[in-house]
Design a protein around this motif. Structure first.
Motif, PDB file in Angstrom:
ATOM      1  N   ARG A   6     -22.093  -1.607 -20.438  1.00 14.63           N
ATOM      2  CA  ARG A   6     -21.618  -0.408 -20.741  1.00 14.63           C
ATOM      3  C   ARG A   6     -20.451  -0.150 -19.647  1.00 14.63           C
ATOM      4  NH1 ARG A   6     -24.600   2.601 -23.135  1.00 14.63           N
ATOM      5  NH2 ARG A   6     -26.605   1.899 -21.918  1.00 14.63           N
ATOM      6  N   LYS A  42     -23.891   4.421 -33.156  1.00 19.32           N
ATOM      7  CA  LYS A  42     -23.251   3.291 -33.695  1.00 19.32           C
ATOM      8  C   LYS A  42     -23.608   2.108 -32.652  1.00 19.32           C
ATOM      9  CE  LYS A  42     -18.971   4.349 -34.043  1.00 19.32           C
ATOM     10  NZ  LYS A  42     -19.228   5.953 -33.490  1.00 19.32           N
ATOM     11  N   SER A  43     -23.304   2.337 -31.346  1.00 18.01           N
ATOM     12  CA  SER A  43     -23.397   0.917 -30.556  1.00 18.01           C
ATOM     13  C   SER A  43     -24.783   0.912 -30.376  1.00 18.01           C
ATOM     14  CB  SER A  43     -22.569   1.251 -29.317  1.00 18.01           C
ATOM     15  OG  SER A  43     -21.237   1.472 -29.688  1.00 18.01           O
ATOM     16  N   THR A  44     -25.570   1.974 -30.236  1.00 17.77           N
ATOM     17  CA  THR A  44     -26.941   1.780 -29.958  1.00 17.77           C
ATOM     18  C   THR A  44     -27.753   1.008 -31.345  1.00 17.77           C
ATOM     19  OG1 THR A  44     -26.867   3.842 -28.814  1.00 17.77           O
ATOM     20  CG2 THR A  44     -28.824   2.905 -29.394  1.00 17.77           C
ATOM     21  N   SER A  70     -17.834   9.754 -32.983  1.00 12.83           N
ATOM     22  CA  SER A  70     -18.156   9.155 -31.648  1.00 12.83           C
ATOM     23  C   SER A  70     -19.643   9.673 -31.170  1.00 12.83           C
ATOM     24  CB  SER A  70     -17.223   9.407 -30.646  1.00 12.83           C
ATOM     25  OG  SER A  70     -17.415   9.142 -29.255  1.00 12.83           O
TER      26      SER A  70
HETATM   27  N1  LIG Z   1     -28.281   4.129 -21.596  1.00 11.04           N
HETATM   28  C1  LIG Z   1     -28.039   5.331 -22.047  1.00 11.04           C
HETATM   29  N2  LIG Z   1     -28.668   6.369 -21.625  1.00 11.04           N
HETATM   30  C2  LIG Z   1     -28.715   7.380 -22.097  1.00 11.04           C
HETATM   31  N3  LIG Z   1     -27.891   7.867 -23.025  1.00 11.04           N
HETATM   32  C3  LIG Z   1     -27.346   6.786 -23.853  1.00 11.04           C
HETATM   33  C4  LIG Z   1     -27.584   5.593 -23.238  1.00 11.04           C
HETATM   34  N4  LIG Z   1     -26.688   4.858 -24.270  1.00 11.04           N
HETATM   35  C5  LIG Z   1     -26.330   5.643 -25.158  1.00 11.04           C
HETATM   36  N5  LIG Z   1     -26.659   6.850 -24.766  1.00 11.04           N
HETATM   37  C6  LIG Z   1     -26.372   8.093 -25.779  1.00 11.04           C
HETATM   38  O1  LIG Z   1     -26.628   7.583 -26.951  1.00 11.04           O
HETATM   39  C7  LIG Z   1     -25.756   8.380 -27.994  1.00 11.04           C
HETATM   40  C8  LIG Z   1     -25.404   7.300 -28.824  1.00 11.04           C
HETATM   41  O2  LIG Z   1     -24.559   6.411 -28.026  1.00 11.04           O
HETATM   42  P1  LIG Z   1     -23.729   5.249 -28.791  1.00 11.04           P
HETATM   43  O3  LIG Z   1     -23.052   4.485 -27.462  1.00 11.04           O
HETATM   44  O4  LIG Z   1     -24.607   4.641 -29.466  1.00 11.04           O
HETATM   45  O5  LIG Z   1     -22.576   5.886 -29.594  1.00 11.04           O
HETATM   46  P2  LIG Z   1     -21.310   5.447 -30.339  1.00 11.04           P
HETATM   47  O6  LIG Z   1     -21.640   5.747 -31.765  1.00 11.04           O
HETATM   48  O7  LIG Z   1     -21.113   4.006 -30.157  1.00 11.04           O
HETATM   49  O8  LIG Z   1     -20.111   6.191 -29.743  1.00 11.04           O
HETATM   50  P3  LIG Z   1     -18.621   5.843 -29.701  1.00 11.04           P
HETATM   51  O9  LIG Z   1     -17.983   5.476 -31.110  1.00 11.04           O
HETATM   52  O10 LIG Z   1     -18.151   6.536 -28.770  1.00 11.04           O
HETATM   53  O11 LIG Z   1     -18.493   4.355 -29.091  1.00 11.04           O
HETATM   54  C9  LIG Z   1     -24.704   9.069 -27.143  1.00 11.04           C
HETATM   55  O12 LIG Z   1     -24.955  10.548 -26.940  1.00 11.04           O
HETATM   56  C10 LIG Z   1     -24.881   8.406 -25.862  1.00 11.04           C
HETATM   57  O13 LIG Z   1     -24.609   9.526 -24.793  1.00 11.04           O
END
Ligand SMILES: Nc1ncnc2c1ncn2[C@@H]1O[C@H](COP(=O)(O)OP(=O)(O)OP(=O)(O)O)[C@@H](O)[C@H]1O
Ligand SMILES: [Mg+2]
Lengths: 818, 236
Positions: free
Chosen positions: A816, B51-53, B47
């Motif tokens: 991250r 997705k990344s999660t 965003s």
């Molecule tokens: N380690 C973490 N601790 C707390 N919250 C998290 C963590 N990782 C992700 N989140 C939260 O989980 C949610 C999903 O995050 P994620 O990174 O999966 O989004 P994303 O869809 O990949 O967004 P982007 O398109 O901006 O990359 C977000 O609200 C993020 O703030």
């Protein structure tokens, strides 16, 4: 000025932002500066420090050098490599001549070192004393703290006998009695009235030794009985001078030479020349052996401490470099917005200076603590040293502070300033770790230095172990030793001999005593009696050691009698002169025949050999077994100062009260001194080596600690720096174990590189310490291997934490932030 | 590679909750998902929708708070860290938005890295690295360091690193996010080629143009799958 202040403020903020880095840097520097300051303060007090008097630089010791041999000589004497003698005593009339006819050039005063027996309120003890000329104190320019000092009026045989005591004697023997002035003490059977107490900081003229009693030199015939004061045969007076301001040393030298020539024929024929040595620090020069010995030790310890400091600086430099790598981005931004290179360097150096300042303050505190430790270490060897931190030490530390700031700050600051903003700002996922590479280089250097110190210390420790294992040739367990000095008592010679016989038989009758003996010298007590003799079958003269012993000395000390008999009651002053020789002499003098009954000619008399005994160490464990001859005490002078040996069934010191009672009952006013066990005697005889080994080991351990801190710091930075990378590796399937192991491996490879650099250093350096080690070769593979193993082991411990932390990196977190 | 209808990824009722300082973030809520071997799936959504999660759970970088996950028919939700690392290494290939090459290693070494974790013999590694780099046309830059490459080239190396272990699935999180459109196109084309030769790909992207490369697009919103759309059109 404003800019500078801003630099400082910024540096301070940066240091506060990184408490881990800052504290590691400051602590390691404090330890190293503390160590070098301690050693330096020792050096300062032994060599640099002046006597606590006004204008000490005006003082000169007056020695003489030449080939002359005085009729009767007492004093110190040493030979130069080209066969000349350097000596420090003159006849009293010569001294008077020098004093009276050079008043326009300086103030010449005199003294005699002696070791009197003091009696005060039924307590008798021995002490170090000076018999001084009437102008001694005025010449030194020092006044009493209490009462007054000895003046020319006191320095007459007809004057009332007076004495001045040291602060320490006042404290130890007189309970700081404020009414001490006017009290009477007995010095070698003569009553003296105390007229003054010297200030606390004045301990005499010789570094490492404290003089407690001062009496007028005019009383020498009564107190010491060396000779009549006007004697022209006996050379016994030591002389010092205070040069008048404006007079050069050579003027004084020439004038003294001229005066000497008027009274000493040898001085005009060139057989004897005046040799002035610096007197600002008290007694000095080649005639002061303790000082020379300690100075020699310092010549090893100073570089060792220097290496520790160097290691600390390298340590900090490597941390700074590692941190520089972490701050590349920040610096790039600064450079991009126009900070000049010089400005960046100055910024880096300011930070270093702040670290150095904090380290120096810490170092001074550490040095004060170490001082206590040094005192304890030096105390057993009876060396008195003033380790107070004075201006010189302070100046030295400031120098060290600035020097080390430059040493560890310059390279990182330069690297720091060399950042290329374009490259640094462009790079994102990949960091150039070349700073880290330099840092790793530094860690290796540090390891090399630690190895150097560790291997050196190992040599000293093995020396010490070897000394403990040396075969002494006699028993050291359960032996009580002490001295009885009856030379200053008012007994006749025969009475003295009888006294000692009586004491010996009374002690023998005590319960728990297995055997008791006495001798004129204590084994391993540094004193020795030696001469050369002609051997029947040899052309060269043979060097032998001599010792006067009582009956049963051999059995008391457990020295085996190999042939013939021990001395017995039949060997008295009236009977045939006999002796026992040791095996070594028997073997060199009598090849293939029995020595028993043979006659040897020693110091003008013929002695018949009645026995052969085993070889023993005599005065120095480091010396090989030497040819030794034992005479019966009773056939020799044997009445004055005798040392005793008591072989006991249990703890020897338990006997002391009973022996004291025997002495008290004898009413002889003979002080008992140097009471200890033979084991203690043995330990004291190698106190110097032990002190040295402990100091060297402490410094080495400090260096190891520093290199561990360095390794830990670097590896911690390394793993934090690489958190992202570790995350990537874990995403690609690296196991925690792989990650941890790779950190350990890279740390160990640094240590191994350091070892490779260190080994040749050790080999080179060991040449310089050859004369300090015993029983091992300077290239001792065991010491070096031991040092390497220890280093690797300790290094593993130091990187364990960073390695574990690396292994526990959460790949999600790591990626991250990437 | 196998292009059958076998299910590669089977996720049921998956939840992911992040707890930070009393704030609970439901990054994923009740996600059901099947991915068959040989599929090319795009994950799209605004965003912060998770997705990344999702991708990192699929890639065993992270574990779900709740729910079951079967990869190649074996449950993987509750494995130890070391077992997960093993599976990551053999079954999953990652491509990141920010390339994530290791700056101290050459292109060759970067690609070789996952193989070294398999303790593969050197000769075999060399062959595989060579092949992988040729696939992304980077074989001529083997001795370069990442800093000496352009962004597009770096990402191609990252793709080579992802495919060098011949994983069951390629996970790409916005692989074109840091690239200009020309370089982005090259990378997307490369993924399409890989897909054609049988690779299973799961890619996160914002860009509908790139999402169109995939045969199937999953739309996430607020941690839930709101749409699972199969496109028929074959896009170049
Ligand atoms: N380690 C973490 N601790 C707390 N919250 C998290 C963590 N990782 C992700 N989140 C939260 O989980 C949610 C999903 O995050 P994620 O990174 O999966 O989004 P994303 O869809 O990949 O967004 P982007 O398109 O901006 O990359 C977000 O609200 C993020 O703030
Ligand atoms: Mg994302």
């Amino acid at each position: 000025m404003g800019l500078l202040l801003q630099d400082f403020r910024y540096a301070f903020r940066m240091l506060r932002k990184n408490p881990g880095f800052t504290s590691i840097a400051v602590i390691s520097l404090a330890l190293a500066i503390g160590a070098i300051t301690s050693v330096f303060s020792l050096y300062n007090s032994l060599i640099l420090k002046s006597l606590p008097i006004k204008d000490p630089q005006q003082l000169r010791m007056i020695n003489w050098i030449g080939s002359l041999s005085p009729p009767i000589f007492s004093g110190r004497c040493t030979s130069t490599p080209d066969g000349q003698q350097i000596s420090n005593t003159f006849t009293y009339p010569t001294y008077c001549k020098l004093r009276d006819d050079s008043t326009n050039l300086g103030n010449v005063f005199a003294f005699l070192e002696h070791h009197p027996t003091i009696l005060y309120h039924d307590q008798s003890f021995t002490a170090d004393g000076f018999m001084v000329s009437g102008n001694f104190f005025s010449g030194l320019g020092i006044e009493a703290m209490l009462g007054g000092t000895i003046t020319p009026q006191h320095d007459k045989a007809s004057a009332g006998p007076v004495a001045v005591i040291s602060y320490s004697a006042w404290q130890r023997h007189f309970n700081k009695n404020p009414d001490i002035i006017g009290e009477t003490i007995v010095i070698n059977n003569n009553s003296f009235t105390i007229i003054g107490v010297m200030p606390q900081n004045f301990a005499g003229l010789e570094t490492g030794r404290r003089i407690d009693f001062y009496t007028p030199i005019a009383f020498q015939p009564a107190v010491e009985g060396l000779c009549a004061i006007e004697s022209n045969d006996r050379w016994w007076v030591q002389v010092m001078a205070r040069i008048q301001p404006g007079i050069s040393e050579s003027e004084l030298q020439n004038s003294l030479q001229t005066l000497l020539a008027q009274v000493e024929p040898g001085a005009s024929s060139g057989e004897m020349r005046i040799l002035l040595t610096d007197g600002s620090g008290g007694l000095s020069g080649p005639l002061v052996p303790t000082k020379t010995k300690m100075v020699n030790s310092l010549f090893i310890l100073m570089p060792l401490a220097g290496i520790v400091l160097l290691a600390a600086c390298v340590n900090i430099a490597s941390l700074l470099l590692a941190r520089g790598a972490a701050r590349q981005q920040e610096v790039a931004v600064r450079a991009a917005i126009g900070a000049g290179r010089l400005h960046l360097i100055r910024q880096g150096l300011t930070e270093s200076l702040l670290i150095a300042l904090a380290g120096t303050v810490g170092g001074l505190l550490f040095a004060m603590w170490v001082k206590q430790f040094l005192y304890k270490m030096l105390w057993p060897s009876q060396i008195v040293v003033d380790l107070s931190l004075d201006v010189t030490v302070f100046e030295f530390t400031i120098f060290i502070c600035v020097g080390s700031a430059l040493l560890f700050g310059l390279l990182p600051a330069w690297r720091y300033s060399r950042v290329n903003p374009i490259v640094s700002l462009k790079e994102h996922s990949s960091r150039a770790l070349s700073h880290m590479r330099l840092g790793r280089c530094m860690v290796s250097i540090q390891t090399a230095l630690a190895l150097l110190l560790l291997a050196g210390a190992a040599l000293f420790i093995r020396t010490l172990i070897n000394l403990y294992q040396v075969e002494t040739g006699f028993n050291t367990k359960n032996i009580l030793v002490f001295s009885l000095d009856s030379s200053k008592s008012d007994m006749e010679n025969q009475q003295k001999a009888n006294f000692h016989e009586q004491v010996r038989s009374s002690i023998a009758a005590l319960p728990g005593v297995l055997d008791v003996a006495n001798s004129n010298l204590q084994l391993l007590d540094r004193g020795r009696n030696e001469t050369t003799i002609d051997l029947p079958n040899r052309s060269d003269r043979h060097h032998i050691l001599l010792l006067d012993i009582s009956n049963s000395f051999l059995s008391t000390m457990g020295i085996p009698l190999l042939a013939g008999r021990d001395f017995d009651a039949a060997d008295h002053p009236g009977s045939d002169k006999v002796m026992i020789i040791n095996r070594k002499l028997a073997q060199s003098a009598f090849v293939g025949e029995s020595p028993i009954g043979k006659i040897l000619h020693i110091r003008g008399s013929d002695y018949r050999i009645v026995g052969v005994c085993g070889d023993t160490k005599y005065y120095d464990l480091k010396m090989p077994m030497e040819s030794t001859v034992f005479f019966p005490c009773r056939q020799h002078a044997g009445g004055g100062h005798l040392t005793y040996q008591v072989h006991t069934a249990s703890e020897p010191l338990f006997l002391v009260p009973a022996i004291r009672k025997i002495l008290a009952d004898s009413n002889a006013n003979v002080p008992m001194s140097d009471i200890k066990t033979m084991t203690t005697q043995l330990n004291e005889s190698i106190a110097n080596e032990r002190c040295f080994a402990v100091l060297a080991m402490s410094l080495a351990l400090l260096a190891v600690l520093l290199s561990c801190i360095g390794l830990f710091g670097l590896m911690s930075y390394y793993t934090t720096q690489r958190t992202g990378e570790i995350g990537i590796r874990m995403a690609l399937g690296a196991q925690s174990f792989d990650i941890g192991f790779s950190v350990l491996r890279s740390a160990i490879s640094l240590v191994l590189i350091g070892t490779l650099i260190g080994i040749p250093l050790v080999l080179v350096a060991s040449r310089f310490i050859k004369s300090y080690i015993f029983g091992i070769e300077p290239y001792d593979p065991l010491s070096i291997a031991g040092a390497i193993v220890l280093l690797i082991f300790v290094s593993l411990a130091a990187v364990w934490l960073p390695a574990r932390r690396a292994a526990k990196v959460d790949p999600m977190e790591a990626l991250r932030y990437e | 590679m196998n292009k059958s209808n076998e299910i590669l990824i089977f996720v049921e009722d998956l939840h992911k909750v992040f707890v930070t300082e009393e704030v609970e973030t439901h990054a994923l809520s009740s996600v059901h998902l099947k991915i068959r071997k040989g599929e090319y799936v795009a994950i799209a959504g605004p965003s912060g929708c998770g997705k990344s999660t999702l991708l990192s759970i699929l890639g065993l970088l992270d574990s779900p708070t709740e729910g079951s996950y079967q990869l190649n028919d074996s449950p993987v939700a509750d494995l130890s860290a070391s077992q997960r690392a093993r599976i990551r290494n053999r079954e999953v290939g990652f491509i990141f938005q920010s390339f994530n090459l290791i700056g101290d290693l050459t292109v060759y070494e970067n690609v070789e890295l996952p193989l070294t974790y398999q303790k593969m013999p050197k000769a075999q590694r060399k062959e595989r690295v060579q092949t992988a780099l040729e696939k992304v046309s980077m074989a001529h830059r083997m001795k370069h360091y990442p800093a000496q490459l352009s962004g597009g080239q770096q990402q191609r190396v990252a793709v080579a690193r992802a495919i060098v272990t011949e994983p069951s699935i390629l996970l790409a999180d916005e692989p074109t996010g840091n690239l200009d459109s020309a370089n982005g196109d090259i990378v997307m084309e490369m993924l399409s080629d890989l897909h054609k030769s049988g690779a299973t790909i799961c890619m996160v992207t914002h860009d509908p143009r790139y999402a169109a490369h995939a045969k199937r697009t999953i739309h996430l919103f607020d941690g839930r799958i709101v749409e699972d759309e199969y496109t028929q059109s074959e896009v170049m």
